[in-house]
Write a protein that holds these residues in place. Structure first.
Motif, PDB file in Angstrom:
ATOM      1  N   UNK A   1       0.528  -0.898  -0.304  1.00  0.00           N
ATOM      2  CA  UNK A   1       0.091   0.297   0.017  1.00  0.00           C
ATOM      3  C   UNK A   1       1.134   1.343   0.299  1.00  0.00           C
ATOM      4  N   UNK A   2       0.697   1.496  -0.582  1.00  0.00           N
ATOM      5  CA  UNK A   2       1.722   3.410  -1.388  1.00  0.00           C
ATOM      6  C   UNK A   2       0.833   4.563  -0.473  1.00  0.00           C
ATOM      7  N   UNK A   3       1.119   5.501   0.296  1.00  0.00           N
ATOM      8  CA  UNK A   3       0.594   6.354   1.053  1.00  0.00           C
ATOM      9  C   UNK A   3       0.799   7.979  -0.125  1.00  0.00           C
ATOM     10  N   UNK A   4       0.335   8.364  -0.431  1.00  0.00           N
ATOM     11  CA  UNK A   4       0.721   9.593  -1.603  1.00  0.00           C
ATOM     12  C   UNK A   4      -0.321  10.615  -1.299  1.00  0.00           C
ATOM     13  N   UNK A   5      -0.317  11.292  -1.700  1.00  0.00           N
ATOM     14  CA  UNK A   5      -0.759  12.680  -1.381  1.00  0.00           C
ATOM     15  C   UNK A   5      -0.649  14.088  -0.953  1.00  0.00           C
ATOM     16  N   UNK A   6      -1.083  14.829  -1.100  1.00  0.00           N
ATOM     17  CA  UNK A   6      -0.155  16.370  -0.055  1.00  0.00           C
ATOM     18  C   UNK A   6      -0.397  16.303   1.245  1.00  0.00           C
ATOM     19  N   UNK A   7      -1.268  15.101   2.298  1.00  0.00           N
ATOM     20  CA  UNK A   7      -0.871  15.149   3.326  1.00  0.00           C
ATOM     21  C   UNK A   7      -0.542  13.806   3.738  1.00  0.00           C
ATOM     22  N   UNK A   8      -0.526  12.442   2.843  1.00  0.00           N
ATOM     23  CA  UNK A   8      -0.092  11.789   2.686  1.00  0.00           C
ATOM     24  C   UNK A   8       1.775  11.783   2.363  1.00  0.00           C
ATOM     25  N   UNK A   9       2.372  12.576   1.942  1.00  0.00           N
ATOM     26  CA  UNK A   9       3.471  12.997   1.588  1.00  0.00           C
ATOM     27  C   UNK A   9       4.023  13.692   2.908  1.00  0.00           C
ATOM     28  N   UNK A  10       3.476  14.109   4.027  1.00  0.00           N
ATOM     29  CA  UNK A  10       4.222  14.683   5.442  1.00  0.00           C
ATOM     30  C   UNK A  10       4.345  13.775   6.139  1.00  0.00           C
ATOM     31  N   UNK A  11       5.329  13.205   6.440  1.00  0.00           N
ATOM     32  CA  UNK A  11       6.456  12.102   7.454  1.00  0.00           C
ATOM     33  C   UNK A  11       5.782  11.649   8.919  1.00  0.00           C
ATOM     34  N   UNK A  12       4.935  12.901   9.210  1.00  0.00           N
ATOM     35  CA  UNK A  12       4.195  12.911  10.431  1.00  0.00           C
ATOM     36  C   UNK A  12       2.709  11.563  10.200  1.00  0.00           C
ATOM     37  N   UNK A  13       2.243  12.185   9.808  1.00  0.00           N
ATOM     38  CA  UNK A  13       0.979  11.893   9.127  1.00  0.00           C
ATOM     39  C   UNK A  13       1.212  10.123   8.111  1.00  0.00           C
ATOM     40  N   UNK A  14       1.922   9.775   7.490  1.00  0.00           N
ATOM     41  CA  UNK A  14       2.764   8.887   7.285  1.00  0.00           C
ATOM     42  C   UNK A  14       3.302   7.747   8.185  1.00  0.00           C
ATOM     43  N   UNK A  15       3.789   7.953   9.574  1.00  0.00           N
ATOM     44  CA  UNK A  15       4.202   7.512  10.169  1.00  0.00           C
ATOM     45  C   UNK A  15       3.063   6.714  10.965  1.00  0.00           C
ATOM     46  N   UNK A  16       2.256   7.856  11.455  1.00  0.00           N
ATOM     47  CA  UNK A  16       1.062   7.651  12.169  1.00  0.00           C
ATOM     48  C   UNK A  16      -0.052   6.765  11.809  1.00  0.00           C
ATOM     49  N   UNK A  17       0.549   6.587  10.306  1.00  0.00           N
ATOM     50  CA  UNK A  17      -0.761   5.949   9.590  1.00  0.00           C
ATOM     51  C   UNK A  17      -0.367   4.265   9.174  1.00  0.00           C
ATOM     52  N   UNK A  18       1.375   4.432   8.875  1.00  0.00           N
ATOM     53  CA  UNK A  18       1.649   3.288   8.692  1.00  0.00           C
ATOM     54  C   UNK A  18       1.369   2.515   9.740  1.00  0.00           C
TER      55      UNK A  18
END
Length: 405
Positions: A342-359
């Motif tokens: 699963x790839x996390x992208x987009x304006x919010x998805x590119x933010x490291x904080x958003x990505x790490x908490x999502x993952x």
């Protein structure tokens, strides 16, 4: 010969197409591996491979290691035997790329979209830049395999038309993109949804040798996803590219723009994050954003990202919650589709904080399946993935071996 890999084909042409596809995917590859993959006799496989060499479509890379005798041939496709054009039309930029058959970017041009970017102006920009790139790189028209275009949905693939969309500029309703470019260049022109092509671009550029299934998700102004199953884009006549944003993550939750309650988009899109931050500031919560703007209503996405860089507690709390709900949404998606990646992208998805908490949220919610090897990765940092996917769509039109039910 590559243009002959579509429509009705002789058994021999089908075999040539199959070999070319395998060499494109596996190359550098030996004859023996191709024999194993195809089941062809060694002599038959060698003869067909030589025919592809003579046609200028593949060549011996010279990378084989000798163990005392003659170096074994390792075949790869010839990337400059034909060229591709990949284009993206979005509300922010129009991008035009010249690509070789290995999806390397040879040249690129961008147009910043504004009120002057009418359909006529934009399509003329695309056409003029294609002419310029072909001329500057000495590419004859007959070596242009085709043009792929990605755009915000909904689209009408059969008519080659971009339909109206709330995030596009005014005047872009019922624009006949495919017809315009076909008349101008007399070549194959294909149109698809941008998020599907983002998935295809990421997959073919980085992951197709290690995975057969992938989901590309984008969290920005809206939430969208494109799906790769068995190596192919999962298309749909329904054009529900934003359906991920409308799965329910809280049945008693916030009201979404679609009218339902508790949709993922009501928590994890940029508008929802901005709305929550503005609401909390108006209720008296402190934030460095108050030093950046005069009024809370003036807060924009780049202000929020800047505040996150400064470790602003208010922005961090809201983005953390948004990422948590996004992780719930992706967990539901994984339970249904069971992708390898699963790839996390987009304006919010590119933010490291958003990505790490999502993952981390996804991993915690998949603990029941401890043997699951689903990878959660960030999207590429470049902004050309849709246009690369659009060029790849053209190549696949000629060489992909479509799965049948």
């Amino acid at each position: 010969m590559l243009q002959e890999f579509v429509g009705l084909m002789s058994p021999k042409m089908k075999s040539l197409k199959h070999l070319y596809y395998l060499i494109n995917k596996l190359g550098p590859v030996r004859i023996n591996t191709l024999v194993e993959q195809t089941g062809y006799k060694h002599s038959t496989c060698s003869r067909l491979v030589e025919e592809l060499v003579q046609a200028g479509l593949i060549y011996d890379s010279g990378l084989g290691e000798s163990k005392g005798g003659r170096k074994p041939a390792l075949y790869v496709i010839k990337p400059d035997s034909f060229y591709l054009i990949g284009a993206e039309i979005s509300s922010l930029f129009t991008t035009v790329l010249l690509l070789d058959l290995q999806l390397n970017i040879i040249a690129e041009h961008k147009l910043k979209m504004n009120e002057t970017s009418t359909p006529e102006y934009t399509l003329n920009f695309i056409s003029e830049r294609i002419d310029r790139m072909l001329a500057e790189h000495s590419v004859p028209r007959e070596r242009l395999l085709g043009i792929g275009v990605g755009a915000i949905g909904p689209i009408d693939r059969n008519a080659g038309t971009l339909l109206s969309h709330e995030h596009m500029l005014a005047g872009w309703e019922r624009v006949h993109i495919v017809d315009f470019l076909q008349r101008r260049f007399q070549t194959t022109v294909l149109l698809d949804n941008g998020i599907n092509l983002a998935a295809l671009g990421e997959y073919r550029s980085k992951y197709w040798k290690q995975a057969d299934s992938l989901v590309y998700t984008s969290s920005g102004v809206a939430i969208r996803c494109g799906i790769i199953l068995q190596g192919q884009v999962l298309g749909s006549k329904l054009d529900m590219d934003d359906s991920l944003g409308h799965i329910t993550v809280d049945v008693h939750g916030r009201r979404c723009s679609c009218g339902a309650y508790g949709c993922l988009e009501a928590y994890s899109s940029f508008p929802s994050v901005r709305e929550e931050i503005v609401r909390r500031i108006k209720r008296g919560k402190a934030s460095v954003l108050q030093q950046m703007v005069g009024q809370a209503d003036e807060v924009q996405f780049h202000h929020i990202l800047d505040a996150l860089e400064q470790n602003d507690p208010l922005c961090y709390d809201v983005v953390r919650d948004a990422a948590y709900y996004y992780g719930i949404g992706l967990s539901n998606l994984i339970h249904l589709l069971r992708p390898e990646m699963v790839i996390v992208g987009g304006g919010l998805g590119a933010n490291l904080t958003f990505y790490e908490i999502t993952a981390e949220t996804v991993r915690s919610r998949l603990q029941h399946y401890r043997s699951s090897k689903v990878q959660i990765v960030r999207a590429s940092t470049g902004y050309n993935v849709v246009a690369v996917g659009a060029g790849c769509m053209v190549l696949d039109y000629f060489i992909e071996e479509k799965q049948t039910a």
